[in-house]
Motif scaffolding. Structure first.
Motif, PDB file in Angstrom:
ATOM      1  N   PRO A  14       0.813  -1.222   0.000  1.00 51.57           N
ATOM      2  CA  PRO A  14       0.000   0.000   0.000  1.00 51.57           C
ATOM      3  C   PRO A  14       0.849   1.276   0.000  1.00 51.57           C
ATOM      4  CG  PRO A  14      -0.891  -1.587   1.559  1.00 51.57           C
ATOM      5  CD  PRO A  14       0.446  -2.113   1.134  1.00 51.57           C
ATOM      6  N   ALA A  15       1.984   1.253   0.688  1.00 55.12           N
ATOM      7  CA  ALA A  15       2.852   2.435   0.719  1.00 55.12           C
ATOM      8  C   ALA A  15       3.429   2.712  -0.662  1.00 55.12           C
ATOM      9  CB  ALA A  15       3.982   2.226   1.726  1.00 55.12           C
ATOM     10  N   ILE A  16       3.829   1.651  -1.356  1.00 59.08           N
ATOM     11  CA  ILE A  16       4.375   1.835  -2.707  1.00 59.08           C
ATOM     12  C   ILE A  16       3.300   2.349  -3.651  1.00 59.08           C
ATOM     13  CG2 ILE A  16       5.494   0.694  -4.649  1.00 59.08           C
ATOM     14  CD1 ILE A  16       6.607  -1.354  -2.646  1.00 59.08           C
ATOM     15  N   LEU A  17       2.099   1.783  -3.569  1.00 58.31           N
ATOM     16  CA  LEU A  17       1.009   2.233  -4.439  1.00 58.31           C
ATOM     17  C   LEU A  17       0.659   3.690  -4.162  1.00 58.31           C
ATOM     18  CD1 LEU A  17      -1.330  -0.906  -4.428  1.00 58.31           C
ATOM     19  CD2 LEU A  17       0.254  -0.154  -6.223  1.00 58.31           C
ATOM     20  N   ASN A  18       0.731   4.101  -2.906  1.00 53.67           N
ATOM     21  CA  ASN A  18       0.497   5.501  -2.569  1.00 53.67           C
ATOM     22  C   ASN A  18       1.567   6.395  -3.178  1.00 53.67           C
ATOM     23  OD1 ASN A  18      -0.836   7.667  -1.204  1.00 53.67           O
ATOM     24  ND2 ASN A  18       0.776   7.625   0.345  1.00 53.67           N
ATOM     25  N   THR A  19       2.795   5.900  -3.197  1.00 48.18           N
ATOM     26  CA  THR A  19       3.901   6.667  -3.765  1.00 48.18           C
ATOM     27  C   THR A  19       3.673   6.974  -5.238  1.00 48.18           C
ATOM     28  OG1 THR A  19       5.474   5.710  -2.220  1.00 48.18           O
ATOM     29  CG2 THR A  19       6.377   6.606  -4.250  1.00 48.18           C
ATOM     30  N   VAL A  20       3.128   6.017  -5.977  1.00 44.47           N
ATOM     31  CA  VAL A  20       2.921   6.210  -7.418  1.00 44.47           C
ATOM     32  C   VAL A  20       1.483   6.631  -7.727  1.00 44.47           C
ATOM     33  CG1 VAL A  20       4.773   4.627  -8.035  1.00 44.47           C
ATOM     34  CG2 VAL A  20       2.448   3.739  -7.793  1.00 44.47           C
ATOM     35  N   ASN A  21       0.807   7.163  -6.708  1.00 44.61           N
ATOM     36  CA  ASN A  21      -0.537   7.734  -6.878  1.00 44.61           C
ATOM     37  C   ASN A  21      -1.560   6.718  -7.373  1.00 44.61           C
ATOM     38  OD1 ASN A  21       0.611  10.262  -6.176  1.00 44.61           O
ATOM     39  ND2 ASN A  21       1.164  10.647  -8.306  1.00 44.61           N
ATOM     40  N   LEU A  22      -1.540   5.528  -6.792  1.00 43.25           N
ATOM     41  CA  LEU A  22      -2.496   4.495  -7.175  1.00 43.25           C
ATOM     42  C   LEU A  22      -3.353   4.035  -5.991  1.00 43.25           C
ATOM     43  CD1 LEU A  22      -0.436   2.267  -9.634  1.00 43.25           C
ATOM     44  CD2 LEU A  22      -2.407   3.697 -10.184  1.00 43.25           C
ATOM     45  N   THR A  23      -3.429   4.854  -4.960  1.00 47.56           N
ATOM     46  CA  THR A  23      -4.291   4.523  -3.833  1.00 47.56           C
ATOM     47  C   THR A  23      -5.733   4.394  -4.316  1.00 47.56           C
ATOM     48  OG1 THR A  23      -2.855   5.717  -2.309  1.00 47.56           O
ATOM     49  CG2 THR A  23      -5.089   5.281  -1.569  1.00 47.56           C
ATOM     50  N   GLY A  24      -6.385   3.314  -3.943  1.00 49.83           N
ATOM     51  CA  GLY A  24      -7.754   3.072  -4.376  1.00 49.83           C
ATOM     52  C   GLY A  24      -7.865   2.191  -5.603  1.00 49.83           C
ATOM     53  N   LYS A  25      -6.715   1.898  -6.230  1.00 50.32           N
ATOM     54  CA  LYS A  25      -6.710   1.060  -7.429  1.00 50.32           C
ATOM     55  C   LYS A  25      -6.208  -0.349  -7.149  1.00 50.32           C
ATOM     56  CE  LYS A  25      -7.889   4.319 -10.448  1.00 50.32           C
ATOM     57  NZ  LYS A  25      -9.059   4.227 -11.342  1.00 50.32           N
ATOM     58  N   GLN A  26      -5.942  -0.679  -5.900  1.00 51.04           N
ATOM     59  CA  GLN A  26      -5.274  -1.929  -5.583  1.00 51.04           C
ATOM     60  C   GLN A  26      -6.067  -3.170  -5.998  1.00 51.04           C
ATOM     61  OE1 GLN A  26      -6.069   0.383  -3.317  1.00 51.04           O
ATOM     62  NE2 GLN A  26      -7.390  -0.520  -1.730  1.00 51.04           N
ATOM     63  N   ASP A  27      -7.406  -3.068  -6.077  1.00 43.99           N
ATOM     64  CA  ASP A  27      -8.230  -4.225  -6.427  1.00 43.99           C
ATOM     65  C   ASP A  27      -8.607  -4.258  -7.906  1.00 43.99           C
ATOM     66  OD1 ASP A  27      -8.258  -5.174  -3.771  1.00 43.99           O
ATOM     67  OD2 ASP A  27      -9.906  -3.809  -3.254  1.00 43.99           O
TER      68      ASP A  27
END
Length: 282
Positions: free
Chosen positions: A176-189
């Motif tokens: 989740p921290a990495i996804l937040n870094t690349v502005n993909l929070t909320g797209k994980q699923d």
């Protein structure tokens, strides 16, 4: 300066560590540049001694030549030094030798002659047994993304950590921290087909960062996305470089190279014809 928080006590980053291995839960940053969400996954649990005595991870091509069986020389004596933490554009027209240079760095091929050193690895003489361990030091971003279509965004990033044996608890914390870094929070699923090309490239970048590599190699990272997304991807690479990672970007996009004004290495007919800082390649 930053500190590592472990349970209820805070220890300085280098001194007074109670154990040679410390698994962090949070990094506290005291400068604007070192944002916590960008650094959370970058500080690996390493022995204190190794962190204090960590060597520079430099790249050296020494008179490297690469010939193919048909007699074609893709590289004709390349000499190139890249310092630890540098940002370098590799540019040149089709057939200049860019792809061969990348294949040598990834150890997909060996030089015909010369010497290629990356960190502590001599790629010219390295046995095939060591190649997987060497590649863990690299994070690669491909032009065509190379995502698993049947895996979600989260699973694509997590898979890169699973294959090297990262504990599941750490994966759940870091992805989740990495996804937040690349502005993909909320797209994980989401699955790759459900997100845009620019978002797919950001997933590819997140996967490249997953195992905290020393070097990021981006092969035409903006080739399949629109100009706005291209700037976003490049800005992320610049931020990652400012955190101390070596970043190598292979591209033919002159406007991007000129805009960011970083070091530019120009290949032509298998030779380096220009090596300068400030963009503006011909």
């Amino acid at each position: 300066m930053y500190c590592i928080r472990r349970r209820e006590r805070i220890f300085p980053a280098a001194a007074d560590m109670p154990s040679p291995y410390v698994f962090y839960t949070k990094i506290i940053c005291k400068t604007e540049m070192l944002c916590s969400e960008l650094l959370l996954y970058l500080y690996e649990a390493r022995p204190v001694k190794n962190r204090l005595q960590e060597r520079k991870y430099m790249i050296d091509f020494v008179n490297v030549k690469k010939a193919y069986p048909n007699g074609t020389f893709a590289l004709k004596g390349v000499n190139l030094h890249i310092d630890d933490g540098e940002f370098v554009f590799i540019v040149g027209h089709s057939g200049a030798g860019k792809t061969t240079l990348m294949k040598l760095l990834l150890r997909e091929e060996r030089p015909t002659s010369g010497k290629l050193i990356v960190g502590d690895y001599n790629l010219t003489e390295m046995s095939n047994f060591k190649v997987p361990y060497y590649r863990r030091e690299l994070g690669v971003v491909f032009q065509d993304f190379r995502l698993f279509p049947k895996k979600t965004v989260y699973e694509n990033v997590a898979f890169a950590m699973e294959v090297v044996g990262t504990p599941k608890k750490m994966i759940r914390r870091r992805v989740p921290a990495i996804l937040n870094t690349v502005n993909l929070t909320g797209k994980q699923d989401s699955f790759p087909e459900e997100i845009s090309g620019g978002e797919q490239q950001r997933v590819a970048l997140a996967r490249a960062l997953a195992n905290n590599p020393k070097v990021i190699i981006a092969d035409e990272p903006t080739g399949n996305i629109d100009p706005k997304m291209s700037l976003e991807i490049m800005n992320l690479l610049i931020k990652i470089n400012k955190l101390g990672k070596t970043v190598i970007v292979v591209t033919h996009e002159k406007n991007l190279v000129d805009y960011y004004k970083q070091r530019v290495v120009h290949l032509k007919d298998g030779l380096i014809t220009e090596d300068r800082v400030g963009g503006m390649f011909q």
